[in-house]
Design a protein around this motif. Sequence first.
Motif, PDB file in Angstrom:
ATOM      1  N   ARG A   1      -2.964  -3.459  10.306  1.00  0.00           N
ATOM      2  CA  ARG A   1      -1.996  -4.153  11.161  1.00  0.00           C
ATOM      3  C   ARG A   1      -0.558  -3.766  10.788  1.00  0.00           C
ATOM      4  NH1 ARG A   1      -5.227  -8.844   9.983  1.00  0.00           N
ATOM      5  NH2 ARG A   1      -6.680  -9.343  11.688  1.00  0.00           N
ATOM      6  N   MET A   2      -0.280  -3.718   9.508  1.00  0.00           N
ATOM      7  CA  MET A   2       1.072  -3.350   9.078  1.00  0.00           C
ATOM      8  C   MET A   2       1.403  -1.917   9.487  1.00  0.00           C
ATOM      9  SD  MET A   2       1.143  -5.123   5.310  1.00  0.00           S
ATOM     10  CE  MET A   2       2.838  -4.670   5.073  1.00  0.00           C
TER      11      MET A   2
ATOM     12  N   GLY B   1       0.785  -1.224   0.000  1.00  0.00           N
ATOM     13  CA  GLY B   1       0.000   0.000   0.000  1.00  0.00           C
ATOM     14  C   GLY B   1       0.812   1.265   0.000  1.00  0.00           C
ATOM     15  N   LEU B   2       2.134   1.197  -0.275  1.00  0.00           N
ATOM     16  CA  LEU B   2       2.962   2.400  -0.236  1.00  0.00           C
ATOM     17  C   LEU B   2       2.717   3.305  -1.438  1.00  0.00           C
ATOM     18  CD1 LEU B   2       6.391   0.994   1.024  1.00  0.00           C
ATOM     19  CD2 LEU B   2       4.483   1.915   2.326  1.00  0.00           C
TER      20      LEU B   2
ATOM     21  N   ALA C   1      -8.375  -7.005   3.591  1.00  0.00           N
ATOM     22  CA  ALA C   1      -7.283  -6.170   3.088  1.00  0.00           C
ATOM     23  C   ALA C   1      -7.062  -4.961   3.974  1.00  0.00           C
ATOM     24  CB  ALA C   1      -7.589  -5.751   1.645  1.00  0.00           C
ATOM     25  N   ASN C   2      -8.170  -4.347   4.404  1.00  0.00           N
ATOM     26  CA  ASN C   2      -8.042  -3.172   5.268  1.00  0.00           C
ATOM     27  C   ASN C   2      -7.430  -3.547   6.613  1.00  0.00           C
ATOM     28  OD1 ASN C   2      -8.296  -0.576   6.180  1.00  0.00           O
ATOM     29  ND2 ASN C   2     -10.425  -0.781   6.750  1.00  0.00           N
TER      30      ASN C   2
ATOM     31  N   ALA D   1       2.062  -1.906  13.179  1.00  0.00           N
ATOM     32  CA  ALA D   1       3.382  -2.482  13.467  1.00  0.00           C
ATOM     33  C   ALA D   1       4.499  -1.486  13.177  1.00  0.00           C
ATOM     34  CB  ALA D   1       3.574  -3.765  12.649  1.00  0.00           C
ATOM     35  N   ARG D   2       4.375  -0.768  12.033  1.00  0.00           N
ATOM     36  CA  ARG D   2       5.401   0.237  11.711  1.00  0.00           C
ATOM     37  C   ARG D   2       5.420   1.347  12.751  1.00  0.00           C
ATOM     38  NH1 ARG D   2       3.298  -0.419   6.422  1.00  0.00           N
ATOM     39  NH2 ARG D   2       2.188   1.561   6.616  1.00  0.00           N
ATOM     40  N   GLU D   3       4.223   1.796  13.171  1.00  0.00           N
ATOM     41  CA  GLU D   3       4.180   2.860  14.171  1.00  0.00           C
ATOM     42  C   GLU D   3       4.727   2.398  15.508  1.00  0.00           C
ATOM     43  OE1 GLU D   3       3.536   5.905  13.642  1.00  0.00           O
ATOM     44  OE2 GLU D   3       2.966   5.640  11.544  1.00  0.00           O
ATOM     45  N   GLN D   4       4.453   1.138  15.890  1.00  0.00           N
ATOM     46  CA  GLN D   4       5.006   0.618  17.135  1.00  0.00           C
ATOM     47  C   GLN D   4       6.530   0.528  17.072  1.00  0.00           C
ATOM     48  OE1 GLN D   4       3.027  -3.114  17.707  1.00  0.00           O
ATOM     49  NE2 GLN D   4       1.201  -2.219  18.665  1.00  0.00           N
ATOM     50  N   GLU D   5       7.041   0.080  15.924  1.00  0.00           N
ATOM     51  CA  GLU D   5       8.491   0.023  15.778  1.00  0.00           C
ATOM     52  C   GLU D   5       9.098   1.421  15.851  1.00  0.00           C
ATOM     53  OE1 GLU D   5      11.805  -1.574  12.544  1.00  0.00           O
ATOM     54  OE2 GLU D   5       9.656  -1.818  12.179  1.00  0.00           O
ATOM     55  N   ARG D   6       8.439   2.368  15.209  1.00  0.00           N
ATOM     56  CA  ARG D   6       8.931   3.744  15.265  1.00  0.00           C
ATOM     57  C   ARG D   6       8.880   4.282  16.695  1.00  0.00           C
ATOM     58  NH1 ARG D   6       6.258   8.846  11.949  1.00  0.00           N
ATOM     59  NH2 ARG D   6       7.738  10.431  12.624  1.00  0.00           N
TER      60      ARG D   6
END
Length: 537
Positions: free
Chosen positions: A415-416, A132-133, A409-410, A419-424
């Motif tokens: 979730r992705m 989705g980028l 899909a949503n 996950a990115r925000e949690q890693e950040r």
Amino acid sequence: MARLQTPQALANVGEFTVSELSQALKRTVEDTYGHVRVRGEITGFRGPHSSGHCYFALKDEGAKIEAVIWKGVAGRMRFKPQEGLEVIATGKLTTYPGSSKYQIVIEALEPAGVGALMALMEERKKKLAAEGLFDEARKQLLPWLPEVIGVVTSPTGAVIRDILHRLEDRFPRRVLVWPVRVQGEGSAEQIAAAIHGFNALPEDGPIPRPDLLIVARGGGSLEDLWSFNEEIVVRAAADSMIPLISAVGHETDVTLIDFASDKRAPTPTAAAEMAVPVRAELFVEVGGLARRILSSWQRGQDFRRNELRAAARALPGASDLLAIPRQRLDGASAALPRALRASTNAHHRRFAAAAAGMTLKVLRAQVAHSAHRLDSAGTQLQRCARATLRHRRERFEGLAVRLQASKLANQQAQRMRIAREQERLQRLAERARRALITLLERRQARVDATGKLLTALSYRGVLARGFALVRDADGRSVHAAASVAAGARLSVEFADGRVAVTADGGSGSPVEAAKPTPAPAKPVKRPPSPAGQGSLF
């Protein structure tokens, strides 16, 4: 020495038809060259034929060979042929009798050289697009007139000069340049760090946070522009909270950052043109709009004034307005009795005609016909209801399937993203913890240094070395013997305590007079020596 054959001997040689000779050559080529691997550049490829087969040629510096991929093989191939790509083809040689030429029937195709990079780029593009980028919903609108523009490019190239020159011509703005390498090892990490760095600037900090970012580079080959196809750069551009314009290469050059950016410019100069409007044109346009508004307002006022005057002149009096309706009312009143009698006669004749045809047999026939029509209509209504219900049920089932797919899909995208925000967030928390520890260590070192400085400047350190401090009766320090009168009461402070004395005016030396027997001196408490440093006493 070979013997020449006579025409009679040549006449005895067996004859071949063209088809027989072509088939013999075909068998010879296929038997001699089974499966071969050929490396070359694809040329003459214009897409699959209407039959589904692919026809093109492979060439190198000195030769060219025709190639064909049959429809069934082309449908199973993961890597599709493209014009200008260098590939390695695996297949078998054969001949085409229709034009007396040999060709290779390709069974497998793989990229080589630049083609391999393009295949890797396509695979990475599909992967990032699936995450989705590249979605249009993620893209931000560019600010109409940014105050500060951040540029990520090489500081020594012609790109930054072109951008600054174009901004100066159109609408001068403040520009912040983050110098990076745009080619070679480590360039992708520098570009991604620059994008993250601009986004990390505080809005009210000493360095202003840009309202718009431009990632720019001049033209080059696919290898030269490969840094902008790296995943770290594409993800940094997609995560940027500041609107971003990609201006990499020329108009024909395409990189993956172009799909993740909010806007793609064909050249760095075009990126500067997208960033700001033309100030002179804005002045002219605003002036023209102001003049048009004033002129339109004046014309409207004049038109409404003239229309009001014309309406006032054309407005008739009350008697004129009621004259014609009054005459019509009089005429209608006079004709009303005759019209009532004529209407009554007409209705009587229609009633008589209808009553003549309304016999019992006719009524029963009409009732039977109406009942038959009612039964037919009921049957059609049931069929239509069942068909409509079946159609609606199929439609709702299809919508339910689509809704479930969209929901999954949503959920996956969310979730992705979480996950990115949690890693950040974890990275930011770790940075904050390290910064707090560093700050506490600096403050502790500063307190220790200040304490040592205070100890070094204190007068008690001087007293500990054997000196004494003399004060008068008021507690003020005495700095000279001439200021002490005979018989004055003094206080002498040592490192271990104080002693009261009286000054002798003869020699100026103090004489102890407080007590006939001095008190035993207390042992001096020296401060502990720092670790690793010996005592001087």
